[in-house]
Design a protein around this motif. Sequence first.
Motif, PDB file in Angstrom:
ATOM      1  N   MET A   1     -64.264  32.634  28.120  1.00 26.74           N
ATOM      2  CA  MET A   1     -63.335  32.212  27.096  1.00 26.74           C
ATOM      3  C   MET A   1     -64.111  31.856  25.841  1.00 26.74           C
ATOM      4  O   MET A   1     -65.255  31.438  25.921  1.00 26.74           O
ATOM      5  N   PRO A   2     -63.479  31.971  24.694  1.00 28.16           N
ATOM      6  CA  PRO A   2     -64.171  31.627  23.457  1.00 28.16           C
ATOM      7  C   PRO A   2     -64.470  30.133  23.375  1.00 28.16           C
ATOM      8  O   PRO A   2     -63.941  29.335  24.125  1.00 28.16           O
ATOM      9  N   GLU A   3     -65.331  29.786  22.419  1.00 28.56           N
ATOM     10  CA  GLU A   3     -65.758  28.391  22.285  1.00 28.56           C
ATOM     11  C   GLU A   3     -64.604  27.454  21.981  1.00 28.56           C
ATOM     12  O   GLU A   3     -64.489  26.395  22.554  1.00 28.56           O
ATOM     13  N   GLY A   4     -63.722  27.813  21.051  1.00 26.21           N
ATOM     14  CA  GLY A   4     -62.565  26.997  20.742  1.00 26.21           C
ATOM     15  C   GLY A   4     -61.380  27.489  21.561  1.00 26.21           C
ATOM     16  O   GLY A   4     -60.994  28.635  21.466  1.00 26.21           O
ATOM     17  N   LEU A   5     -60.824  26.627  22.387  1.00 25.32           N
ATOM     18  CA  LEU A   5     -59.740  27.032  23.269  1.00 25.32           C
ATOM     19  C   LEU A   5     -58.389  26.674  22.668  1.00 25.32           C
ATOM     20  O   LEU A   5     -58.232  25.612  22.079  1.00 25.32           O
ATOM     21  N   ASP A   6     -57.425  27.533  22.882  1.00 29.38           N
ATOM     22  CA  ASP A   6     -56.049  27.233  22.505  1.00 29.38           C
ATOM     23  C   ASP A   6     -55.356  26.625  23.726  1.00 29.38           C
ATOM     24  O   ASP A   6     -55.965  26.500  24.786  1.00 29.38           O
ATOM     25  N   PRO A   7     -54.094  26.196  23.600  1.00 30.00           N
ATOM     26  CA  PRO A   7     -53.411  25.589  24.745  1.00 30.00           C
ATOM     27  C   PRO A   7     -53.385  26.476  25.993  1.00 30.00           C
ATOM     28  O   PRO A   7     -53.505  25.970  27.111  1.00 30.00           O
ATOM     29  N   ILE A   8     -53.255  27.788  25.846  1.00 25.78           N
ATOM     30  CA  ILE A   8     -53.251  28.678  27.011  1.00 25.78           C
ATOM     31  C   ILE A   8     -54.602  28.613  27.729  1.00 25.78           C
ATOM     32  O   ILE A   8     -54.658  28.583  28.960  1.00 25.78           O
ATOM     33  N   GLY A   9     -55.678  28.552  26.972  1.00 26.16           N
ATOM     34  CA  GLY A   9     -57.005  28.418  27.575  1.00 26.16           C
ATOM     35  C   GLY A   9     -57.150  27.136  28.361  1.00 26.16           C
ATOM     36  O   GLY A   9     -57.709  27.120  29.463  1.00 26.16           O
ATOM     37  N   TRP A  10     -56.624  26.031  27.813  1.00 26.36           N
ATOM     38  CA  TRP A  10     -56.696  24.746  28.523  1.00 26.36           C
ATOM     39  C   TRP A  10     -55.838  24.768  29.780  1.00 26.36           C
ATOM     40  O   TRP A  10     -56.181  24.135  30.782  1.00 26.36           O
ATOM     41  N   ILE A  11     -54.725  25.494  29.770  1.00 28.92           N
ATOM     42  CA  ILE A  11     -53.880  25.612  30.961  1.00 28.92           C
ATOM     43  C   ILE A  11     -54.633  26.362  32.056  1.00 28.92           C
ATOM     44  O   ILE A  11     -54.629  25.953  33.222  1.00 28.92           O
ATOM     45  N   VAL A  12     -55.296  27.457  31.697  1.00 27.76           N
ATOM     46  CA  VAL A  12     -56.043  28.241  32.681  1.00 27.76           C
ATOM     47  C   VAL A  12     -57.167  27.402  33.279  1.00 27.76           C
ATOM     48  O   VAL A  12     -57.357  27.379  34.502  1.00 27.76           O
TER      49      VAL A  12
ATOM     50  N   GLY B   1     -57.958  18.618  26.478  1.00 29.48           N
ATOM     51  CA  GLY B   1     -58.166  19.479  25.311  1.00 29.48           C
ATOM     52  C   GLY B   1     -57.660  18.850  24.035  1.00 29.48           C
ATOM     53  O   GLY B   1     -58.309  18.932  22.982  1.00 29.48           O
ATOM     54  N   TRP B   2     -56.516  18.180  24.124  1.00 33.60           N
ATOM     55  CA  TRP B   2     -55.977  17.515  22.941  1.00 33.60           C
ATOM     56  C   TRP B   2     -56.885  16.359  22.514  1.00 33.60           C
ATOM     57  O   TRP B   2     -57.185  16.196  21.331  1.00 33.60           O
TER      58      TRP B   2
ATOM     59  N   GLN C   1     -63.568  17.502  17.723  1.00 37.26           N
ATOM     60  CA  GLN C   1     -64.542  18.510  18.135  1.00 37.26           C
ATOM     61  C   GLN C   1     -63.832  19.852  18.239  1.00 37.26           C
ATOM     62  O   GLN C   1     -62.732  19.933  18.750  1.00 37.26           O
ATOM     63  N   ASP C   2     -64.467  20.944  17.754  1.00 37.46           N
ATOM     64  CA  ASP C   2     -63.792  22.228  17.885  1.00 37.46           C
ATOM     65  C   ASP C   2     -64.334  23.059  19.032  1.00 37.46           C
ATOM     66  O   ASP C   2     -63.691  23.964  19.472  1.00 37.46           O
ATOM     67  N   ARG C   3     -65.496  22.765  19.541  1.00 36.99           N
ATOM     68  CA  ARG C   3     -66.052  23.554  20.634  1.00 36.99           C
ATOM     69  C   ARG C   3     -66.110  22.731  21.916  1.00 36.99           C
ATOM     70  O   ARG C   3     -66.464  21.568  21.896  1.00 36.99           O
TER      71      ARG C   3
ATOM     72  N   LEU D   1     -68.066  25.770  31.264  1.00 40.97           N
ATOM     73  CA  LEU D   1     -68.386  24.533  31.986  1.00 40.97           C
ATOM     74  C   LEU D   1     -68.023  23.288  31.188  1.00 40.97           C
ATOM     75  O   LEU D   1     -67.536  22.302  31.752  1.00 40.97           O
ATOM     76  N   GLY D   2     -68.216  23.331  29.882  1.00 42.43           N
ATOM     77  CA  GLY D   2     -67.814  22.199  29.047  1.00 42.43           C
ATOM     78  C   GLY D   2     -66.307  22.006  29.062  1.00 42.43           C
ATOM     79  O   GLY D   2     -65.814  20.884  29.175  1.00 42.43           O
ATOM     80  N   ALA D   3     -65.570  23.114  28.950  1.00 41.94           N
ATOM     81  CA  ALA D   3     -64.108  23.037  28.994  1.00 41.94           C
ATOM     82  C   ALA D   3     -63.632  22.555  30.354  1.00 41.94           C
ATOM     83  O   ALA D   3     -62.684  21.769  30.454  1.00 41.94           O
ATOM     84  N   LEU D   4     -64.289  23.007  31.418  1.00 35.90           N
ATOM     85  CA  LEU D   4     -63.920  22.566  32.762  1.00 35.90           C
ATOM     86  C   LEU D   4     -64.156  21.071  32.923  1.00 35.90           C
ATOM     87  O   LEU D   4     -63.316  20.356  33.473  1.00 35.90           O
ATOM     88  N   LEU D   5     -65.269  20.575  32.416  1.00 34.30           N
ATOM     89  CA  LEU D   5     -65.561  19.137  32.488  1.00 34.30           C
ATOM     90  C   LEU D   5     -64.511  18.329  31.727  1.00 34.30           C
ATOM     91  O   LEU D   5     -64.020  17.311  32.225  1.00 34.30           O
ATOM     92  N   ILE D   6     -64.145  18.786  30.538  1.00 36.87           N
ATOM     93  CA  ILE D   6     -63.125  18.100  29.741  1.00 36.87           C
ATOM     94  C   ILE D   6     -61.789  18.096  30.480  1.00 36.87           C
ATOM     95  O   ILE D   6     -61.093  17.079  30.542  1.00 36.87           O
ATOM     96  N   ALA D   7     -61.415  19.232  31.073  1.00 33.86           N
ATOM     97  CA  ALA D   7     -60.153  19.331  31.795  1.00 33.86           C
ATOM     98  C   ALA D   7     -60.169  18.482  33.063  1.00 33.86           C
ATOM     99  O   ALA D   7     -59.158  17.871  33.417  1.00 33.86           O
ATOM    100  N   VAL D   8     -61.294  18.422  33.755  1.00 33.39           N
ATOM    101  CA  VAL D   8     -61.395  17.582  34.956  1.00 33.39           C
ATOM    102  C   VAL D   8     -61.244  16.114  34.579  1.00 33.39           C
ATOM    103  O   VAL D   8     -60.532  15.359  35.257  1.00 33.39           O
ATOM    104  N   LEU D   9     -61.886  15.694  33.501  1.00 37.88           N
ATOM    105  CA  LEU D   9     -61.740  14.299  33.061  1.00 37.88           C
ATOM    106  C   LEU D   9     -60.299  13.992  32.662  1.00 37.88           C
ATOM    107  O   LEU D   9     -59.769  12.930  32.982  1.00 37.88           O
ATOM    108  N   GLY D  10     -59.646  14.944  31.963  1.00 37.29           N
ATOM    109  CA  GLY D  10     -58.240  14.761  31.612  1.00 37.29           C
ATOM    110  C   GLY D  10     -57.353  14.698  32.841  1.00 37.29           C
ATOM    111  O   GLY D  10     -56.442  13.869  32.928  1.00 37.29           O
ATOM    112  N   SER D  11     -57.623  15.548  33.833  1.00 33.12           N
ATOM    113  CA  SER D  11     -56.839  15.545  35.068  1.00 33.12           C
ATOM    114  C   SER D  11     -57.060  14.271  35.868  1.00 33.12           C
ATOM    115  O   SER D  11     -56.120  13.726  36.457  1.00 33.12           O
ATOM    116  N   ALA D  12     -58.302  13.788  35.895  1.00 33.33           N
ATOM    117  CA  ALA D  12     -58.577  12.526  36.580  1.00 33.33           C
ATOM    118  C   ALA D  12     -57.834  11.383  35.907  1.00 33.33           C
ATOM    119  O   ALA D  12     -57.279  10.506  36.587  1.00 33.33           O
TER     120      ALA D  12
END
Length: 87
Positions: free
Chosen positions: A1-12, A48-49, A57-59, A64-75
């Motif tokens: 996925m690209p460095e800056g994710l849109d909402p669909i990227g964060w959902i995936v 992501g928000w 932050q835009d990137r 792995l960075g996006a996954l870490l951010i999403a895991v923290l948000g999910s936790a």
Amino acid sequence: MPEGLDPIGWIVIGFIAGSISGWIVGDRSARGCLPKILVGIVGGLLGGWLWTSVLNQDRAGGFLGALLIAVLGSALVLVLIRALSRD
């Protein structure tokens, strides 16, 4: 996925993050596959928000960075669900 994710990227990314956050927090509040996926999606969007809007932050640092951010948000979502569901 690209460095800056849109909402669909964060959902995936949230699909994966839901399961991982269940292992971290202890999965007593969300049972089964569908609740984990929903918590992951909400957590991915929340993370992501927070990352893009609140921390300005835009990137996400790649997958792995996006996954870490999403895991923290999910936790965070799981902790909030647990706090709100206590009697």
